[in-house]
Design a protein around this motif. Structure first.
Motif, PDB file in Angstrom:
ATOM      1  N   ALA A 208       0.825  -1.206   0.000  1.00 45.89           N
ATOM      2  CA  ALA A 208       0.000   0.000   0.000  1.00 45.89           C
ATOM      3  C   ALA A 208       0.863   1.260   0.000  1.00 45.89           C
ATOM      4  O   ALA A 208       0.515   2.258  -0.647  1.00 45.89           O
ATOM      5  N   TRP A 209       1.992   1.236   0.686  1.00 44.37           N
ATOM      6  CA  TRP A 209       2.855   2.427   0.724  1.00 44.37           C
ATOM      7  C   TRP A 209       3.359   2.772  -0.680  1.00 44.37           C
ATOM      8  O   TRP A 209       3.507   3.947  -1.007  1.00 44.37           O
ATOM      9  N   ASP A 210       3.606   1.743  -1.488  1.00 47.81           N
ATOM     10  CA  ASP A 210       4.087   1.964  -2.851  1.00 47.81           C
ATOM     11  C   ASP A 210       2.988   2.604  -3.698  1.00 47.81           C
ATOM     12  O   ASP A 210       3.227   3.550  -4.466  1.00 47.81           O
ATOM     13  N   LEU A 211       1.788   2.119  -3.550  1.00 42.45           N
ATOM     14  CA  LEU A 211       0.668   2.664  -4.317  1.00 42.45           C
ATOM     15  C   LEU A 211       0.340   4.094  -3.889  1.00 42.45           C
ATOM     16  O   LEU A 211       0.002   4.935  -4.723  1.00 42.45           O
ATOM     17  N   ARG A 212       0.462   4.372  -2.606  1.00 44.75           N
ATOM     18  CA  ARG A 212       0.241   5.755  -2.151  1.00 44.75           C
ATOM     19  C   ARG A 212       1.265   6.693  -2.790  1.00 44.75           C
ATOM     20  O   ARG A 212       0.942   7.823  -3.179  1.00 44.75           O
ATOM     21  N   GLY A 213       2.514   6.216  -2.876  1.00 42.86           N
ATOM     22  CA  GLY A 213       3.539   7.029  -3.522  1.00 42.86           C
ATOM     23  C   GLY A 213       3.201   7.305  -4.973  1.00 42.86           C
ATOM     24  O   GLY A 213       3.380   8.423  -5.464  1.00 42.86           O
ATOM     25  N   ALA A 214       2.708   6.281  -5.686  1.00 48.91           N
ATOM     26  CA  ALA A 214       2.333   6.459  -7.089  1.00 48.91           C
ATOM     27  C   ALA A 214       1.167   7.432  -7.231  1.00 48.91           C
ATOM     28  O   ALA A 214       1.105   8.219  -8.185  1.00 48.91           O
TER      29      ALA A 214
END
Length: 255
Positions: A208-214
């Motif tokens: 989820a942290w990666d998707l929030r960054g995107a």
């Protein structure tokens, strides 16, 4: 799905397409340590003096946690500007030294065994794909350009892709941005290469942290469930939620 128009799919690699903990555990077990790991998951912890010819599951798990905490902390320091950029190879070497020391795979008088440390560091490039990865990428590639976007260095990503059998139209390393996800500059690499507006790219990750960054750069997002991922919270709003890559392909209308 009517409002989701996608022209290219961007994939996280570590944890999303390959089982990173499994590969690292295999490397840790191969250490053949002379001592058991310290019960404390602290990088400065000293190994126990009691001999142990091999690591059990709990010992391996503690050492894996040491590795993961070091990588997460140091990548975060780099993103925050508290440490100069180093590629993932260098951070993996640091983590391997910490783990080898804690496992007792060192001569206290001479320092960490360089062969053991180097072998363990290379384990970060020998990660097995999830069972659905290779077939799922091939299916999605029939309709979309596929871009790999990883925190792994260029060299590590090349070896990792070859070992796991990952096939891309383009593979991008965070090394080109000299930072790490979730810094927006890493996602910008994919936007630039694709030559598309961010909202026409779909970022796929098990974190989820990666998707929030995107999302901060305007990419559309798809969460794929993995046993080792970072699940969404109740406040997360991603465009797609998939059980695996086959489910993702179904939701994207790929036959």
């Amino acid at each position: 799905m009517a409002e989701l128009t996608i022209d290219a799919v961007v994939f996280d690699v570590l944890g999303t397409l390959v089982d990173e903990p499994a590969g690292l555990r295999a490397g840790i077990r191969a250490l053949t340590p002379s001592a058991s790991p310290s019960p404390s998951p602290s990088p400065s912890a000293s190994p126990s003096a009691s001999p142990s010819p091999s690591l059990d599951d709990s010992g391996t798990g503690r050492l894996l946690l040491l590795w993961q905490r070091h990588i997460e902390r140091e990548q975060g320091r780099i993103v925050d500007g508290d440490r100069p950029y180093l590629p993932s190879d260098a951070l993996d070497r640091e983590a391997a030294e910490i783990v080898a020391r804690a496992a007792g795979a060192e001569n206290p008088a001479a320092g960490a065994d360089p062969d053991a440390v180097a072998s363990l560091a290379r384990a970060a490039r020998r990660l097995p794909p999830w069972p659905d990865t290779v077939a799922g990428l091939a299916r999605l590639a029939e309709r979309f350009p596929l871009i790999g976007l990883s925190n792994a260095s260029r060299t590590a990503l090349l070896e990792l892709n070859a070992h796991a059998g990952l096939r891309w139209h383009q593979a991008l390393s965070a090394e080109d941005a000299r930072t790490y996800k979730p810094d927006p500059e890493v996602y910008r690499l994919a936007v630039t290469v694709a030559g598309l507006p961010p909202e026409r790219l779909l970022m796929v990750a098990a974190h989820a942290w990666d998707l929030r960054g995107a999302q901060t750069l305007g990419l559309r997002t798809a969460y794929v469930a993995r046993p080792v991922g970072d699940p969404p919270t109740s406040s997360d709003r991603f465009d797609l939620y998939a059980e695996d890559l086959a489910d993702l392909a179904d939701q994207l209308g790929v036959s």
